[in-house]
Design an enzyme around this catalytic site. Structure first.
Site, PDB file in Angstrom:
ATOM      1  N   GLU A 245       0.796  -1.235   0.000  1.00 59.61           N
ATOM      2  CA  GLU A 245       0.000   0.000   0.000  1.00 59.61           C
ATOM      3  C   GLU A 245       0.827   1.283   0.000  1.00 59.61           C
ATOM      4  OE1 GLU A 245      -2.854  -0.391   3.219  1.00 59.61           O
ATOM      5  OE2 GLU A 245      -3.346  -2.428   2.640  1.00 59.61           O
TER       6      GLU A 245
ATOM      7  N   ASN B  89       1.959  -5.157  -3.042  1.00 62.19           N
ATOM      8  CA  ASN B  89       0.576  -5.506  -2.709  1.00 62.19           C
ATOM      9  C   ASN B  89      -0.235  -4.251  -2.425  1.00 62.19           C
ATOM     10  OD1 ASN B  89      -1.341  -7.662  -1.985  1.00 62.19           O
ATOM     11  ND2 ASN B  89      -1.199  -6.866   0.095  1.00 62.19           N
TER      12      ASN B  89
ATOM     13  N   HIS C 217     -10.521  -6.356  -1.575  1.00 57.49           N
ATOM     14  CA  HIS C 217     -11.512  -6.146  -0.501  1.00 57.49           C
ATOM     15  C   HIS C 217     -12.721  -5.460  -1.140  1.00 57.49           C
ATOM     16  CE1 HIS C 217      -8.859  -7.343   2.754  1.00 57.49           C
ATOM     17  NE2 HIS C 217      -7.945  -6.529   2.312  1.00 57.49           N
TER      18      HIS C 217
ATOM     19  N   GLU D  87      -6.089 -10.876  -0.711  1.00 55.68           N
ATOM     20  CA  GLU D  87      -6.808 -10.608   0.545  1.00 55.68           C
ATOM     21  C   GLU D  87      -8.332 -10.544   0.329  1.00 55.68           C
ATOM     22  OE1 GLU D  87      -5.373  -7.208   2.669  1.00 55.68           O
ATOM     23  OE2 GLU D  87      -3.297  -7.549   2.128  1.00 55.68           O
TER      24      GLU D  87
ATOM     25  N   ASP E  53     -12.200 -10.461   0.241  1.00 58.92           N
ATOM     26  CA  ASP E  53     -13.439 -10.650   0.991  1.00 58.92           C
ATOM     27  C   ASP E  53     -14.485  -9.762   0.304  1.00 58.92           C
ATOM     28  OD1 ASP E  53     -11.850  -9.026   3.842  1.00 58.92           O
ATOM     29  OD2 ASP E  53     -12.660  -8.075   2.035  1.00 58.92           O
TER      30      ASP E  53
HETATM   31  O1  G3I Z   1      -1.804  -7.348  18.958  1.00 62.30           O
HETATM   32  C1  G3I Z   1      -2.431  -6.217  19.596  1.00 62.30           C
HETATM   33  C2  G3I Z   1      -2.784  -6.577  21.029  1.00 62.30           C
HETATM   34  O2  G3I Z   1      -1.580  -6.797  21.765  1.00 62.30           O
HETATM   35  C3  G3I Z   1      -3.585  -5.430  21.647  1.00 62.30           C
HETATM   36  O3  G3I Z   1      -3.977  -5.795  22.961  1.00 62.30           O
HETATM   37  C4  G3I Z   1      -4.827  -5.161  20.770  1.00 62.30           C
HETATM   38  C5  G3I Z   1      -5.681  -4.034  21.315  1.00 62.30           C
HETATM   39  O4  G3I Z   1      -5.040  -2.825  21.058  1.00 62.30           O
HETATM   40  O5  G3I Z   1      -4.397  -4.796  19.446  1.00 62.30           O
HETATM   41  C6  G3I Z   1      -3.703  -5.864  18.834  1.00 62.30           C
HETATM   42  O6  G3I Z   1      -3.305  -5.445  17.546  1.00 62.30           O
HETATM   43  C7  G3I Z   1      -4.376  -5.389  16.619  1.00 62.30           C
HETATM   44  C8  G3I Z   1      -4.000  -6.306  15.432  1.00 62.30           C
HETATM   45  O7  G3I Z   1      -4.976  -6.207  14.397  1.00 62.30           O
HETATM   46  C9  G3I Z   1      -3.876  -7.767  15.885  1.00 62.30           C
HETATM   47  O8  G3I Z   1      -5.133  -8.219  16.327  1.00 62.30           O
HETATM   48  C10 G3I Z   1      -4.498  -3.956  16.101  1.00 62.30           C
HETATM   49  O9  G3I Z   1      -4.995  -3.148  17.161  1.00 62.30           O
HETATM   50  C11 G3I Z   1      -5.469  -3.911  14.933  1.00 62.30           C
HETATM   51  O10 G3I Z   1      -5.456  -2.610  14.345  1.00 62.30           O
HETATM   52  C12 G3I Z   1      -5.002  -4.876  13.852  1.00 62.30           C
HETATM   53  O11 G3I Z   1      -5.929  -4.831  12.785  1.00 62.30           O
HETATM   54  C13 G3I Z   1      -5.438  -5.450  11.580  1.00 62.30           C
HETATM   55  C14 G3I Z   1      -5.240  -4.366  10.512  1.00 62.30           C
HETATM   56  O12 G3I Z   1      -4.788  -4.976   9.289  1.00 62.30           O
HETATM   57  C15 G3I Z   1      -4.216  -3.382  10.994  1.00 62.30           C
HETATM   58  O13 G3I Z   1      -4.175  -2.334  10.166  1.00 62.30           O
HETATM   59  C16 G3I Z   1      -6.455  -6.458  11.085  1.00 62.30           C
HETATM   60  O14 G3I Z   1      -6.550  -7.526  12.026  1.00 62.30           O
HETATM   61  C17 G3I Z   1      -6.038  -7.009   9.724  1.00 62.30           C
HETATM   62  O15 G3I Z   1      -7.064  -7.829   9.183  1.00 62.30           O
HETATM   63  C18 G3I Z   1      -5.772  -5.867   8.746  1.00 62.30           C
HETATM   64  O16 G3I Z   1      -5.276  -6.437   7.578  1.00 62.30           O
HETATM   65  C19 G3I Z   1      -4.941  -5.489   6.544  1.00 62.30           C
HETATM   66  C20 G3I Z   1      -3.764  -6.044   5.769  1.00 62.30           C
HETATM   67  O17 G3I Z   1      -2.686  -6.261   6.647  1.00 62.30           O
HETATM   68  C21 G3I Z   1      -3.373  -5.120   4.631  1.00 62.30           C
HETATM   69  N1  G3I Z   1      -4.514  -4.903   3.742  1.00 62.30           N
HETATM   70  C22 G3I Z   1      -5.701  -4.384   4.427  1.00 62.30           C
HETATM   71  C23 G3I Z   1      -6.117  -5.326   5.552  1.00 62.30           C
HETATM   72  C24 G3I Z   1      -7.353  -4.809   6.241  1.00 62.30           C
HETATM   73  O18 G3I Z   1      -7.081  -3.602   6.858  1.00 62.30           O
END
Ligand code: G3I
Length: 347
Positions: A155, A198, A234, A263, A265
């Site tokens: 991105e 990507n 997406h 990715e 969905d």
């Molecule tokens: O691991 C921490 C944990 O320690 C903490 O307690 C918790 C609460 O703050 O946060 C946890 O991290 C979270 C992480 O997911 C793991 O669960 C982040 O806050 C949360 O923002 C993160 O979201 C992910 C997101 O990317 C981040 O930008 C989503 O699960 C994930 O599906 C999403 O995936 C992205 C791809 O990498 C790139 N393309 C877009 C896609 C959707 O946004």
């Protein structure tokens, strides 16, 4: 079923044309994909992988490729400058190894999930360059031979302008050169892995897709080792892969790149109706048919596989049910449509 029943079913199946026969066998998705030398995959979250038996069993049975939803990102791998935490990434890689699955590495450089110690560290340009180089060498080196493709840069192109995204720690610290540095460092660490760029909203023809094409054309013209482009896909319900995807794929393949859907969905406005799920199924089928009909399209990877664990509801309130299994791991129409597309014999 008694002997006569089995004979009758066998006779019926023998009468079906090849494609229906395959679909009628109700094999897992990966069985059809493997017959084609194709990968059908899903993003994996560490917590359900460890705690949810139905999640593990469905993943193992249906998919021949996995990608870590978060475990390979800086924020998860690098709790501090001097420490790596590979536990989550190792768990996913080991699960893949023990189940004959390929692994995509996501992602080495992204403007999100950059750890606080790095963003707030007041590092010089050279220090950031060294940290990036060291990170890539350590991570790609650790999984050399185990990760078949890396999302080296994720991105980097601006949604509106098609230029490079300026709201990025990496761009601010290193300028546009961070992209070439990342790809060259990854190639040094693993001469064989496929190195991908990507992105999202750059699958069809658009100003952003033009920007991705320009970036990749420039990198390739300077001999930067880029092998593939990931279309995140997406999508909103009603999506169909079509002519503009074909046009965009052609110009990317003309650069010598392979393509993967990385990715996918298809989110649905809640509460969803049976018609909504039918339209969603058509979207998944159209993406699979597109990728299977493009010789340089190597994989169709979903961003998760069950609605029980999806990023969508947290990001888009009132939207959800974006995947091919429901919250109770029952296959949705999208699963059947995807399987029919994979089972269909080639043209
Ligand atoms: O691991 C921490 C944990 O320690 C903490 O307690 C918790 C609460 O703050 O946060 C946890 O991290 C979270 C992480 O997911 C793991 O669960 C982040 O806050 C949360 O923002 C993160 O979201 C992910 C997101 O990317 C981040 O930008 C989503 O699960 C994930 O599906 C999403 O995936 C992205 C791809 O990498 C790139 N393309 C877009 C896609 C959707 O946004």
């Amino acid at each position: 079923m008694n002997t006569l029943g089995r004979l009758l079913v066998g006779a019926l199946i023998a009468l079906l044309p090849a494609a229906d026969t395959a679909a009628a066998q109700d094999l897992p998705l990966r069985s059809y994909a493997e017959r084609r030398g194709f990968h059908v995959g899903a993003a994996v979250a560490v917590r359900p992988l460890r705690n949810d038996a139905a999640y593990r069993e469905t993943l193992r049975r249906e998919f021949n490729m996995v990608v870590a939803e978060n475990a390979f990102k800086w924020s998860e791998l690098r709790p501090s400058r001097r420490r790596f935490d590979f536990r989550g990434a190792d768990a996913i890689v080991e699960f893949a190894r023990s189940n004959g699955m390929a692994v995509r590495g996501h992602t080495l450089v992204w403007h999100r999930q950059v750890p606080r110690w790095l963003v707030a560290g007041k590092f010089t340009r050279d220090e950031v360059a060294d940290l990036l180089r060291q990170h890539i060498r350590t991570v790609v080196g650790r999984y050399r031979g185990k990760v078949s493709a890396w999302d080296v840069v994720n991105e980097a192109v601006d949604d509106e302008t098609g230029g490079l995204r300026a709201d990025s720690f990496w761009y601010r610290a290193l300028g546009p050169e961070y992209i070439e540095l990342a790809f060259r460092s990854a190639r040094e660490a693993d001469p064989d892995a496929k190195l991908y760029y990507n992105d999202y909203s750059a699958e069809g023809m658009s100003r952003k897709a033009d920007g991705v094409h320009k970036l990749l054309s420039d990198l390739k013209s300077r001999g930067v080792p880029v092998d593939g482009v990931g279309w995140q896909m997406h999508e909103l319900n009603g999506f169909r892969a079509g002519a503009e995807h074909r046009e965009n794929a052609r110009r990317l393949i003309a650069l010598g790149l392979e393509l993967s859907i990385t990715e996918m969905d298809v989110r649905v406005k809640l509460p969803a109706s049976a018609d909504d799920y039918g339209r969603q199924a058509e979207g998944y089928a159209s993406a699979a048919e597109f990728c299977l009909s493009e010789p340089n399209c190597k994989a169709l990877v979903l961003w998760g596989f069950t609605d029980k664990y999806s990023w969508i509801p947290g990001e888009f309130p009132e939207w959800g049910d974006a995947l091919i299994y429901d919250r109770n791991f029952r296959p949705k129409p999208a699963y059947s449509a995807l399987r029919r597309a994979l089972a269909a014999t080639g043209p």
